[in-house]
Design a protein around this motif. Structure first.
Motif, PDB file in Angstrom:
ATOM      1  N   GLY A 103      36.449  -7.925 -64.376  1.00 39.97           N
ATOM      2  CA  GLY A 103      35.992  -6.648 -63.843  1.00 39.97           C
ATOM      3  C   GLY A 103      34.578  -6.698 -63.311  1.00 39.97           C
ATOM      4  N   THR A 104      34.037  -7.903 -63.114  1.00 38.22           N
ATOM      5  CA  THR A 104      32.650  -8.031 -62.694  1.00 38.22           C
ATOM      6  C   THR A 104      32.493  -7.761 -61.194  1.00 38.22           C
ATOM      7  N   VAL A 105      31.262  -7.426 -60.782  1.00 39.54           N
ATOM      8  CA  VAL A 105      30.930  -7.317 -59.360  1.00 39.54           C
ATOM      9  C   VAL A 105      29.992  -8.447 -58.948  1.00 39.54           C
ATOM     10  N   PHE A 106      29.719  -9.358 -59.879  1.00 35.67           N
ATOM     11  CA  PHE A 106      28.709 -10.366 -59.632  1.00 35.67           C
ATOM     12  C   PHE A 106      29.280 -11.703 -59.152  1.00 35.67           C
ATOM     13  N   HIS A 107      30.520 -12.009 -59.506  1.00 33.61           N
ATOM     14  CA  HIS A 107      31.107 -13.295 -59.133  1.00 33.61           C
ATOM     15  C   HIS A 107      32.601 -13.106 -58.864  1.00 33.61           C
ATOM     16  N   THR A 108      33.180 -14.132 -58.255  1.00 34.94           N
ATOM     17  CA  THR A 108      34.637 -14.166 -58.163  1.00 34.94           C
ATOM     18  C   THR A 108      35.182 -14.583 -59.519  1.00 34.94           C
ATOM     19  N   TYR A 109      36.334 -14.031 -59.856  1.00 32.07           N
ATOM     20  CA  TYR A 109      36.932 -14.303 -61.166  1.00 32.07           C
ATOM     21  C   TYR A 109      37.680 -15.636 -61.148  1.00 32.07           C
ATOM     22  N   ALA A 110      37.589 -16.363 -62.247  1.00 27.48           N
ATOM     23  CA  ALA A 110      38.351 -17.600 -62.420  1.00 27.48           C
ATOM     24  C   ALA A 110      39.119 -17.507 -63.733  1.00 27.48           C
ATOM     25  N   ALA A 111      40.387 -17.862 -63.698  1.00 30.41           N
ATOM     26  CA  ALA A 111      41.252 -17.709 -64.878  1.00 30.41           C
ATOM     27  C   ALA A 111      41.051 -18.801 -65.912  1.00 30.41           C
ATOM     28  N   SER A 112      40.294 -19.841 -65.571  1.00 28.51           N
ATOM     29  CA  SER A 112      40.126 -20.971 -66.473  1.00 28.51           C
ATOM     30  C   SER A 112      38.829 -20.862 -67.265  1.00 28.51           C
ATOM     31  N   ALA A 152      18.327 -10.471 -76.446  1.00 30.59           N
ATOM     32  CA  ALA A 152      19.452  -9.788 -75.796  1.00 30.59           C
ATOM     33  C   ALA A 152      19.035  -9.337 -74.399  1.00 30.59           C
ATOM     34  N   MET A 153      20.027  -9.087 -73.539  1.00 27.15           N
ATOM     35  CA  MET A 153      19.748  -8.665 -72.160  1.00 27.15           C
ATOM     36  C   MET A 153      20.826  -7.710 -71.668  1.00 27.15           C
ATOM     37  N   THR A 154      20.435  -6.848 -70.751  1.00 27.60           N
ATOM     38  CA  THR A 154      21.366  -5.923 -70.118  1.00 27.60           C
ATOM     39  C   THR A 154      22.307  -6.659 -69.170  1.00 27.60           C
ATOM     40  N   ALA A 155      23.578  -6.235 -69.147  1.00 26.01           N
ATOM     41  CA  ALA A 155      24.588  -6.643 -68.155  1.00 26.01           C
ATOM     42  C   ALA A 155      25.157  -8.041 -68.364  1.00 26.01           C
ATOM     43  N   ILE A 156      24.767  -8.738 -69.431  1.00 25.67           N
ATOM     44  CA  ILE A 156      25.292 -10.087 -69.638  1.00 25.67           C
ATOM     45  C   ILE A 156      26.469 -10.049 -70.611  1.00 25.67           C
ATOM     46  N   ASN A 157      27.096 -11.195 -70.799  1.00 24.19           N
ATOM     47  CA  ASN A 157      28.191 -11.316 -71.764  1.00 24.19           C
ATOM     48  C   ASN A 157      28.115 -12.690 -72.427  1.00 24.19           C
ATOM     49  N   SER A 158      29.172 -13.073 -73.124  1.00 21.17           N
ATOM     50  CA  SER A 158      29.111 -14.296 -73.928  1.00 21.17           C
ATOM     51  C   SER A 158      28.928 -15.551 -73.082  1.00 21.17           C
ATOM     52  N   HIS A 159      29.371 -15.547 -71.816  1.00 20.47           N
ATOM     53  CA  HIS A 159      29.143 -16.707 -70.951  1.00 20.47           C
ATOM     54  C   HIS A 159      27.648 -16.965 -70.788  1.00 20.47           C
ATOM     55  N   VAL A 160      26.891 -15.894 -70.584  1.00 16.31           N
ATOM     56  CA  VAL A 160      25.450 -16.015 -70.394  1.00 16.31           C
ATOM     57  C   VAL A 160      24.747 -16.228 -71.732  1.00 16.31           C
ATOM     58  N   ARG A 202      30.923 -23.466 -64.302  1.00 15.26           N
ATOM     59  CA  ARG A 202      30.132 -22.646 -63.377  1.00 15.26           C
ATOM     60  C   ARG A 202      28.826 -22.217 -64.038  1.00 15.26           C
ATOM     61  N   ALA A 203      28.901 -21.835 -65.310  1.00 15.53           N
ATOM     62  CA  ALA A 203      27.687 -21.454 -66.023  1.00 15.53           C
ATOM     63  C   ALA A 203      26.743 -22.645 -66.168  1.00 15.53           C
ATOM     64  N   ALA A 204      27.316 -23.821 -66.448  1.00 15.50           N
ATOM     65  CA  ALA A 204      26.494 -25.020 -66.619  1.00 15.50           C
ATOM     66  C   ALA A 204      25.795 -25.413 -65.320  1.00 15.50           C
ATOM     67  N   LEU A 205      26.472 -25.236 -64.189  1.00 13.28           N
ATOM     68  CA  LEU A 205      25.869 -25.601 -62.903  1.00 13.28           C
ATOM     69  C   LEU A 205      24.646 -24.753 -62.584  1.00 13.28           C
ATOM     70  N   THR A 206      24.596 -23.533 -63.134  1.00 17.31           N
ATOM     71  CA  THR A 206      23.429 -22.686 -62.881  1.00 17.31           C
ATOM     72  C   THR A 206      22.184 -23.192 -63.597  1.00 17.31           C
ATOM     73  N   ARG A 207      22.345 -24.176 -64.480  1.00 13.17           N
ATOM     74  CA  ARG A 207      21.172 -24.761 -65.131  1.00 13.17           C
ATOM     75  C   ARG A 207      20.339 -25.578 -64.149  1.00 13.17           C
ATOM     76  N   GLY A 227      30.933  -8.308 -67.295  1.00 17.40           N
ATOM     77  CA  GLY A 227      29.814  -9.225 -67.136  1.00 17.40           C
ATOM     78  C   GLY A 227      30.174 -10.422 -66.279  1.00 17.40           C
ATOM     79  N   PRO A 228      29.215 -11.343 -66.057  1.00 18.67           N
ATOM     80  CA  PRO A 228      29.451 -12.511 -65.217  1.00 18.67           C
ATOM     81  C   PRO A 228      30.715 -13.277 -65.598  1.00 18.67           C
ATOM     82  N   PHE A 229      31.524 -13.609 -64.589  1.00 16.00           N
ATOM     83  CA  PHE A 229      32.766 -14.376 -64.688  1.00 16.00           C
ATOM     84  C   PHE A 229      33.922 -13.582 -65.300  1.00 16.00           C
ATOM     85  N   GLY A 230      33.705 -12.311 -65.626  1.00 18.24           N
ATOM     86  CA  GLY A 230      34.786 -11.488 -66.156  1.00 18.24           C
ATOM     87  C   GLY A 230      35.661 -10.932 -65.042  1.00 18.24           C
TER      88      GLY A 230
END
Length: 548
Positions: free
Chosen positions: A168-177, A128-136, A184-189, A163-166
């Protein structure tokens, strides 16, 4: 026909050409060492044995370096022993055991199962990790095959909005899809993505520093916000993907609903507390909170529904269990979602009961709460450190702007004073002796030496921490936090110039963690009155990262 062939050729070229470029760039990144490793666990060797270790900069995939959190220490042999029973815990900070995983539910679960299975080598891997969500977490689950768990526990849901892609996040722009977010998560690989992010960061420097939940206070999301539909559908899709991944490696899956503080947590958005203190009214108040740091009713329903739809999944209804005595409050939680010692023990018992249906216990022995405290050497020094963290958090938004801020500050002020008094009347040498006994009983447990060192550092006994620090570094030589303590030791020994070498020599790729750890070590020394040593450590950071 010729026109159709030309069109087909152009379409194929439009698809394959960018793909070929990405493949070439990715190979170049691996060849020349550009970017950072992107898997959650990395292969290494420890004392000649192949092991999987935690990737401390895994968070760079989703956060800027200055706000990225690291996982807890992981060192797992690549080859699983025949008598070994492995459990992987997936989740966010509540599952990890924030603010101190040494006294969190994952570690307590390992103690419970070990006592019940004396003939097995039980290993609970806290993934487990701080600040993440199910995308991560879905990306972390890609490494379940490497870790070879017998059981996977999912405790997920508090950070779906922030969390990321949510929304209410401050880490990324939100996407409705949901599909776009998965892409986007896969590209970070890709290593090339990491290289580009590193280059951009080097040009602009720190945009943000880690300020905990205070970072999100402007990002309000109401219950009827249309973006919440995407949140719920994404969560369900991610959970199903994680379950499939676990089942593909023949792991049993336990899904847990999320328990949160209802009785002693006013809405984090500053709304007034409802007069009706019934359980249903408090849940409605939680669901209406626009600072969405607590799993709401729909999130818990999704977890239950996924478990009910798959007969192979074991459901642990933690939400209902914590509500058996009424609305859960400060007995179980130190804040909105993170557990007290008693709360961690209660959740660990729930998980343990579920595992006993999978792996019948060889012994009827169940550790009591007090026996657990004794095995973990739960003591006023380490409790005081947690109280200091909570008192500092209570002094900042969003907790400082809630309707119950006065009572929260008063509670932690009193708790801090009480624990200070206990430490004054308690022999630290006796506490350290208890840790030494525990280390002999569990020589591979890294938490015992960690907590002993923390207690010594709290009492400014830097030199006394040295022997245990050397032992801990030998156990987990890859960890930057341990190397940071060694930098403190070097500075006190009159050799602050060795700090950077200590942080980087024979270390895995740590990104900017060496700088972060040395800066933290500098702050520790300054608070203890070692001003010149503190400045010397900062100078070593400035030499390598002038933009910091």
């Amino acid at each position: 026909m010729n026109r159709l062939r030309r069109t087909s050729f152009r379409l194929a070229l439009a698809v394959t050409a960018p793909l070929a470029v990405i493949i070439v760039l990715e190979l170049a990144c691996h060849l020349f060492g550009w970017g950072h490793p992107t898997r959650f666990v990395l292969r290494a060797k420890h004392e000649g044995i192949p092991v999987w270790i935690d990737n401390q900069i895994f968070g760079y995939r989703f956060f800027d370096p200055a706000v990225s959190r690291a996982p807890t220490p992981i060192m797992v042999p690549v080859d699983k022993a025949t008598n070994e029973f492995r459990i992987v815990v997936l989740g966010e900070s509540a599952a990890m055991g924030e603010p101190e995983p040494a006294y969190g539910p994952a570690r307590m679960l390992e103690q419970l199962i070990s006592v019940q299975q004396p003939g097995k080598h039980v290993r609970v891997i806290n993934a487990a990790m701080t600040a993440i969500n199910s995308h991560v977490i879905a990306e972390i689950a890609r490494d379940l095959g490497r870790l070879q768990p017998d059981v996977v526990i999912l405790y997920i849901g508090n950070n779906e909005v922030v969390g990321p892609f949510g929304p209410g996040t401050v880490f990324h722009t939100y996407a409705a899809s949901p599909a776009l977010n998965r892409l986007r998560a896969a590209l970070t690989r890709l290593r090339v993505t990491s290289a580009v992010r590193t280059m951009l960061f080097a040009q602009r420097g720190d945009r943000e520093i880690w300020r905990g939940m205070e970072m999100f206070t402007r990002n309000r999301v109401s219950a009827d916000d249309p973006r919440m539909k995407t949140v719920y559908s994404s969560l369900r899709g991610n959970i199903e993907r994680i379950v499939k991944r676990a089942e593909s490696v023949k792991s049993h899956v336990i899904i847990s609903t999320i328990a949160v503080n209802l009785a002693d947590q006013a809405p984090l958005d500053g709304s007034p507390v409802v007069n009706d203190t019934s359980l249903n009214a408090l849940k409605q108040q939680r669901d209406a909170d626009t600072l969405r740091f607590r799993a709401d009713s729909k999130i818990n329903k999704i977890m239950s529904d996924v478990a009910h739809d798959n007969p192979r999944i074991h459901l642990v209804d933690a939400e209902r269990a914590f509500e058996q005595e009424g609305a859960p409050g400060k007995k179980w939680f130190i804040d909105h979602v993170h557990f007290t010692f008693d709360g961690s023990y209660r959740l660990a018992r729930l998980w343990n009961d579920a595992i006993n249906t999978i792996l019948p216990d060889e012994s009827a022995k169940v550790l009591t709460r007090d026996e657990m405290a004794q095995r973990l050497v739960w003591n006023p020094y380490n409790a005081l450190e947690i109280a200091e963290v909570m008192l500092e958090r209570a002094s900042r938004p969003p907790f400082f702007t809630t309707a119950d801020r006065s009572s929260r500050l008063l509670h932690w002020t009193r708790e801090h004073a009480r624990l200070m008094q206990q430490t004054r009347s308690l022999s630290l040498d006796e506490v350290i002796y208890a840790f030494d006994i525990a280390m002999k009983r569990e020589p591979r447990d890294v938490h015992h030496p960690q907590q002993a060192i923390r207690a010594l550092l709290m009492d400014d006994r830097f030199q006394d921490a040295g022997e245990r620090l050397t032992r801990l570094h030998a156990m987990i030589p890859h960890r930057a936090d341990v190397r940071g303590w060694m930098a403190i030791w070097a500075a006190l020994g009159g050799k602050p110039e060795r700090a950077w070498d200590i942080m980087t020599r024979d270390a895995p790729d740590l990104g900017q963690l060496p700088a972060d750890m040395i800066m933290s070590a500098s702050e520790t020394l300054l608070q203890a009155g070692y001003r010149e040593e503190s400045l010397a450590l900062l100078s070593s950071v400035a030499a390598h990262y002038p933009n910091r």
